[in-house]
Structure formats: C-alpha cells, structure tokens
Design an enzyme around this catalytic site. Structure first.
Site, mmCIF file in Angstrom:
data_model
loop_
_atom_site.group_PDB
_atom_site.id
_atom_site.type_symbol
_atom_site.label_atom_id
_atom_site.label_comp_id
_atom_site.label_asym_id
_atom_site.label_seq_id
_atom_site.Cartn_x
_atom_site.Cartn_y
_atom_site.Cartn_z
ATOM 1 N N TYR A 1 0.857 -1.195 0.000
ATOM 2 C CA TYR A 1 0.000 0.000 0.000
ATOM 3 C C TYR A 1 0.884 1.233 0.000
ATOM 4 C CZ TYR A 1 -3.444 3.467 1.718
ATOM 5 O OH TYR A 1 -4.254 4.569 1.864
ATOM 6 N N ASP B 1 9.237 2.686 -0.628
ATOM 7 C CA ASP B 1 8.226 3.332 0.207
ATOM 8 C C ASP B 1 8.535 2.966 1.663
ATOM 9 O OD1 ASP B 1 4.566 3.259 0.432
ATOM 10 O OD2 ASP B 1 6.129 4.100 1.720
ATOM 11 N N LYS C 1 4.987 9.125 8.927
ATOM 12 C CA LYS C 1 4.823 8.530 10.265
ATOM 13 C C LYS C 1 5.873 9.038 11.280
ATOM 14 C CE LYS C 1 2.497 4.528 8.211
ATOM 15 N NZ LYS C 1 1.093 4.522 8.667
HETATM 16 P P1 KE4 Z 1 -0.802 8.131 4.723
HETATM 17 O O1 KE4 Z 1 -1.349 8.840 3.479
HETATM 18 O O2 KE4 Z 1 -1.871 7.313 5.415
HETATM 19 O O3 KE4 Z 1 -0.085 9.079 5.670
HETATM 20 O O4 KE4 Z 1 0.320 7.105 4.236
HETATM 21 C C1 KE4 Z 1 0.013 6.147 3.263
HETATM 22 C C2 KE4 Z 1 0.999 5.002 3.368
HETATM 23 C C3 KE4 Z 1 1.989 4.890 2.415
HETATM 24 N N1 KE4 Z 1 2.908 3.905 2.470
HETATM 25 C C4 KE4 Z 1 2.881 2.987 3.466
HETATM 26 C C5 KE4 Z 1 3.914 1.901 3.489
HETATM 27 C C6 KE4 Z 1 1.887 3.047 4.472
HETATM 28 O O5 KE4 Z 1 1.866 2.107 5.453
HETATM 29 C C7 KE4 Z 1 0.919 4.076 4.423
HETATM 30 C C8 KE4 Z 1 -0.206 4.172 5.441
HETATM 31 N N2 KE4 Z 1 -0.326 3.083 6.329
HETATM 32 C C9 KE4 Z 1 -1.651 2.773 6.825
HETATM 33 C C10 KE4 Z 1 -1.541 1.586 7.772
HETATM 34 N N3 KE4 Z 1 -1.739 0.372 7.078
HETATM 35 C C11 KE4 Z 1 -2.325 3.969 7.459
HETATM 36 C C12 KE4 Z 1 -3.557 3.650 8.283
HETATM 37 C C13 KE4 Z 1 -4.814 4.152 7.624
HETATM 38 O O6 KE4 Z 1 -4.927 4.071 6.395
HETATM 39 O O7 KE4 Z 1 -5.693 4.607 8.396
#
Ligand code: KE4
Length: 428
Positions: free
Chosen positions: A144, A238, A266
């Site tokens: 993701y 990523d 994060k």
């Molecule tokens: P954000 O747009 O949520 O800040 O980041 C996206 C993203 C990109 N790359 C990786 C490897 C990530 O884990 C994430 C976001 N992680 C999720 C947890 N599985 C965020 C939790 C959510 O979507 O509420």
C-alpha cells in the site's frame, strides 16, 4: 465490555462523517463490533471514551515509536505552537529535519516534505515519470502506497499485466499504466520489465506492512534494484512505515540496498501530519521551482510537524533504541509462539524488528496470496478476546502491529498471558 460512550460517539460520528470514521480501518469492519473512540494515550497505553485502559500495539499505525505523549515531542510542539502554527514560508525547522533525514539515509541527497505518506508516494511517482519520460509504474500486490489513483490498482487478469482499478473512481486509463506483480517474486518482476519497455519506476515496501508484516525474501530487493537499473527505471522504496522504524537508516540500511527515491512519513512527524520524499539530487532537481515537475503544499514543512519529527529523530539517533525494540520484539514473538504451540493453534508470528503480525495460518506468509490464506475470522475472535484482556491490536488481520519504546517487560508479559487466555476463543 461496556462501550456505551464509544457507541454513542460512533452513532454521532456516522451522522456527519461517512462510516463514522476518517479512515476506513478504524471502523472495525474487518473484526466487527463497535469501533473504539480513544480519549487519550500515555506511553504504551491508550484509554477509550468509556475509560478502559489498553496496552496499545496500533500506535497510530507507526508514528509513535516512543509511545503516546512522549514528553520531548509534546514540549517541542508546545514550544513551536507558541510561536505560531504555520507561516506559508520557510523556517529553520524544516532545514534541521531535512538535514537529519539526509544524514540518516545516504541515498537521500535531497528531501522535500509533504503532509502524508500518500502525498509522498504520489509525488515520487510523478517525479520518476518526469525524470524517465515514461508513464508505466510497477507495484506489488499487497503493498500500500497511499490512496493516489495510480496506486489503487489491482493485478490485471492472466497474461495481461496491465492493472485494473482497485476502487471505483479510478479511471481505467490510469490503472492501465500500473503493472502489479506479486511481492517477493523476482521472476514476475523480470517478466513485467520484459513485457513493457516504458517503465518509469518500481515502487515497493522494502518490508511489507500492509498485508500484515511480510519480510523481503533474500534476493528480492536486490532483484528490484538490478532490474530497475538495467531497464533505466527508478527504484522507489516506500519507507513511510519502515523509515526510522526498522533501523535509524530504515530498511535500505538494514538490507543494504540503495533506492533512487525514498518515501517517508509517520515517525518523522511524531504523530503530526507529515510525509517526505527524497533521493538522488539529479532526480530531485527536476522539482519546481528548480525544474518543471510541479508539486506543492500549503502546510508542507509545517513547524509543528517538523518540531515533533526533530524531537523523535534526535531521541532515536546514536542510541540503543533499536536494540531495545529488537529485544522487546523477540520476547513478544517467542512468548506468543510458545502460547500458540501450547494451544495447538495454527498460527504464526511474522516480525521484522518492532513491526509484527500474528497470522492465523500454518503456512509461511511471503506474498498477498499466502497472507490471504490466513483465517481472518479467527483473527477477529482473537482481537476481541484480547481487547477484553486489555490489549489493543490492529483491527484487521492484514495490518502491522507496532512495539514502541514505552512497552515495558511487564506489558509484553501481560500481552503473552492475555494471548494464552484468548487463543481458545480464536480457535472456536
Ligand atoms: P498516509 O497517506 O496514510 O499518511 O500514508 C500512506 C501510506 C503509504 N505507504 C505505506 C507503506 C503506508 O503504510 C501508508 C499508510 N499506512 C496505513 C496503515 N496500514 C495507514 C492507516 C490508515 O490508512 O488509516
């Protein structure tokens, strides 16, 4: 468990926020039941709106490597806030955090801050397309990279490697420029490169965390590195989740692979909205205002987020924190593994450092297909049993759990003891 207040808040939220949540996983759809509304966090604990206390392994999905309300982070945010929350102009704070990131990751010669991991990945992909003058990108099934259109793509059927939309609203034409291959399958990656000449980039989670935790098999990241270089494509790591999580230099240091671009988020924001992308200076030089690739953000480099990130990275730098996280992770993994064996439950712990998942499957999990073989219904029962025992796990079998530096030995022992009590519920 009495969740009256969370239930009332959920009903109120559902009237004004779609699904009652601002991010889908929080709705507990995958595990059922009333989603918890959290009132506050302190160290390794969260307290819900009904006053229940939990040992927290969600940790806001990764940012809180020191636990909740880490005093240096709170003090930094308070100090910055007193001087104003945002200026829409540059500040010394973004320079300081950029220098910390560049020093930590040699492959990152320059970095730009944005406001989420999604923005970081979206911007890195646009930059890679501009730099290579190519349109197609490769991603792995189960990884993701945020919710930009080109990343909400599923694998095409059969021999067709072109992607298909993985969400309504994603144009078919957009999805067709994304090729999806299985994670940990170098041959499939090589075949994708052979079939399509105009690959701009491969984007990959160097340790997958979004299908549950899946470590890279030996050779996989190296193959991604070599194939990208051989075909004139950029390799994008990523590291939104793994950056400063699996080591101060991220997964790229842990596995000694140099990507061309890196996405972060994060931990570098200490729990405030943040993202970043960076890498080779010749690639980053394409970005406006130096180059023609447009990317911008009102709150990019925001002084509050920068201050929180600086406080966390300073506390992580040059210390034994990653040894401490490893020993907590090893203790939790061995305790849970013994509990699973004693209970005769077909499940296994997957772990890289302080990110882990308890998969309800006997088989090794190396990609999305094997992750999906896990029994999500068993996980859901286990999740609720653990909640009753005061342990808050990710509300989905296909997410990463996080150990932080506030988790004490007693927290780990409490978690293992709770698992021993909860496994029969899972097996029911
Ligand atoms: P954000 O747009 O949520 O800040 O980041 C996206 C993203 C990109 N790359 C990786 C490897 C990530 O884990 C994430 C976001 N992680 C999720 C947890 N599985 C965020 C939790 C959510 O979507 O509420």
């Amino acid at each position: 468990m009495n969740l009256k207040r969370s239930q009332a808040l959920y009903e109120a939220a559902s009237r004004v926020i779609p699904g009652g949540v601002d991010s889908p996983v929080r709705a507990f759809r995958s595990v059922g039941g009333t989603p918890l509304f959290i009132a506050r966090g302190e160290g390794s604990r969260v307290f819900d709106a009904d006053g229940h206390e939990f040992v927290d392994f969600v940790g806001s999905w990764g940012p809180l490597i020191f636990g909740h309300a880490f005093p240096p982070v709170i003090a930094a945010i308070e100090r910055a806030a007193r001087m104003g929350t945002s200026f829409g102009a540059s500040t010394a704070l973004e320079v300081e955090l950029a220098e910390l990131v560049v020093q930590a990751m040699p492959s990152v010669e320059q970095v730009r801050f944005v406001n989420s991991g999604t923005e970081a990945c979206m911007s890195a992909l646009r930059l890679a397309r501009a730099f290579t003058r190519r349109d197609k990108v490769i991603k792995c099934a189960g990884c993701y990279h945020g919710h930009a259109d080109s990343m909400l793509v599923a694998a095409g059927s059969g021999a067709l490697t072109l992607g298909v939309p993985d969400s309504p609203g994603v144009p078919v034409a957009t999805a067709a420029d994304t090729i999806v291959v299985p994670y940990n399958h170098p041959i499939a990656l090589e075949r994708a490169f052979d079939q399509a000449e105009d690959i701009a980039a491969v984007i990959v989670e160097p340790v997958a965390g979004n299908m549950g935790v899946v470590a890279p098999l030996p050779g996989f990241l190296g193959a991604a590195r070599d194939l990208s270089a051989r075909h004139g494509a950029l390799l994008i790591f990523d590291e939104v989740m793994t950056g400063f999580r699996v080591g101060y230099g991220g997964a790229q240091a842990r596995y000694d692979i140099q990507p061309d671009l890196t996405c972060l988020g994060k931990i570098i924001g200490g729990g405030l909205p943040v993202g970043a992308f960076g890498g080779r200076a010749d690639v980053m030089a394409q970005l406006a205002p130096l180059g023609d690739v447009y990317q911008a953000g009102t709150l990019s480099g925001n002084p509050l987020a920068m201050s929180a990130g600086i406080a966390q990275l300073r506390a992580l730098k040059d210390s034994d924190v990653y040894d401490r996280l490893e020993s907590s992770g090893a203790a939790l993994e061995s305790g849970l593994t013994r509990a699973l064996a004693d209970a005769g439950v077909p499940a296994r712990v997957a772990r890289v450092g302080s990110m882990w998942t308890l998969f309800f499957t006997r088989d090794p999990v190396v990609d999305l297909d094997s992750a999906k073989s896990a029994d999500a219904a068993s996980y859901a029962r286990f999740f609720h049993a653990m909640l009753e025992h005061g342990i808050y796990l990710p509300p989905s079998q296909f997410e990463a759990a996080f150990i932080n530096l506030a988790h004490s030995k007693a927290d780990i022992e409490q978690t293992v003891a709770a698992a021993r009590e909860s496994l029969d519920a899972a097996a029911a």
